[in-house]
Design an enzyme around this catalytic site. Structure first.
Site, PDB file in Angstrom:
ATOM      1  N   THR A 133      47.311  40.255  31.489  1.00  0.00           N
ATOM      2  CA  THR A 133      47.308  40.511  30.044  1.00  0.00           C
ATOM      3  C   THR A 133      47.666  39.247  29.270  1.00  0.00           C
ATOM      4  O   THR A 133      47.056  38.948  28.241  1.00  0.00           O
ATOM      5  CB  THR A 133      48.266  41.666  29.690  1.00  0.00           C
ATOM      6  N   CYS A 134      48.630  38.495  29.768  1.00  0.00           N
ATOM      7  CA  CYS A 134      49.060  37.271  29.084  1.00  0.00           C
ATOM      8  C   CYS A 134      47.924  36.255  29.005  1.00  0.00           C
ATOM      9  O   CYS A 134      47.678  35.652  27.956  1.00  0.00           O
ATOM     10  CB  CYS A 134      50.248  36.659  29.817  1.00  0.00           C
ATOM     11  N   HIS A 135      47.227  36.072  30.114  1.00  0.00           N
ATOM     12  CA  HIS A 135      46.192  35.039  30.210  1.00  0.00           C
ATOM     13  C   HIS A 135      44.867  35.461  29.583  1.00  0.00           C
ATOM     14  O   HIS A 135      44.200  34.647  28.941  1.00  0.00           O
ATOM     15  CB  HIS A 135      45.980  34.683  31.685  1.00  0.00           C
TER      16      HIS A 135
END
Length: 160
Positions: free
Chosen positions: A48-50
């Site tokens: 999700t972060c990337h």
């Protein structure tokens, strides 16, 4: 206690990967006299972060500047080498300032730590975003566990 709107950001020292290696920068230098959008991720390169969180801030960097934001910064409980590699791999270099909070000192001072030990990731930052004006929190967007919506670049831009 979790930081709230109207609170001052705590004093902390971050590590950043500069052209000459690891450099230190204080929160007063990052936030002092500036309007800063800070977002936190549980981990660099995590799905999700990337794939979702960071790209919105990279793509919207100029929009934030038009709204009077001096700096868009990302904090993570990762080492500065990982964050430097993430900046390179994501095309974020020069658009987002990556702040390593490797020991989670800043994250804990905010009251926004996440215990990810059940996933083998140790102590991390909860997913959040905030707007700070001269080190004072003016807007705060904290995600519920497992969620990604209120701390997105689009959400923060809409609130400015």
């Amino acid at each position: 206690m979790t930081i709230a709107i109207g609170d001052r950001l705590p004093e902390a020292t971050f590590r950043v990967l500069g052209s000459d290696g690891i450099e230190t920068v204080t929160s007063s230098k990052v936030f002092g006299g500036k309007k800063v959008v800070l977002f936190a991720v549980p981990g660099a390169f995590t799905p999700t972060c990337h794939i979702k969180h960071l790209p919105g801030f990279v793509e919207s960097a100029e929009e934030f500047k038009k709204e009077g934001v001096d700096t868009v910064a990302c904090v993570a409980v990762n080492d500065p080498f990982v964050l430097g590699a993430w900046a390179d791999a994501s095309g974020a270099k020069g658009k987002v300032l990556f702040l390593s909070d490797g020991n989670a000192e800043f994250t804990k001072a905010l009251g926004l730590e996440l215990d990810a030990t059940p996933f083998g990731m140790g102590l991390r930052a909860k997913r959040f975003a905030l707007v700070a004006d001269n080190g004072k929190v003016t807007q705060l967007f904290i995600e519920a566990p497992g969620e990604f919506s209120v701390s997105s670049a689009e959400s923060v831009l809409a609130a400015l």
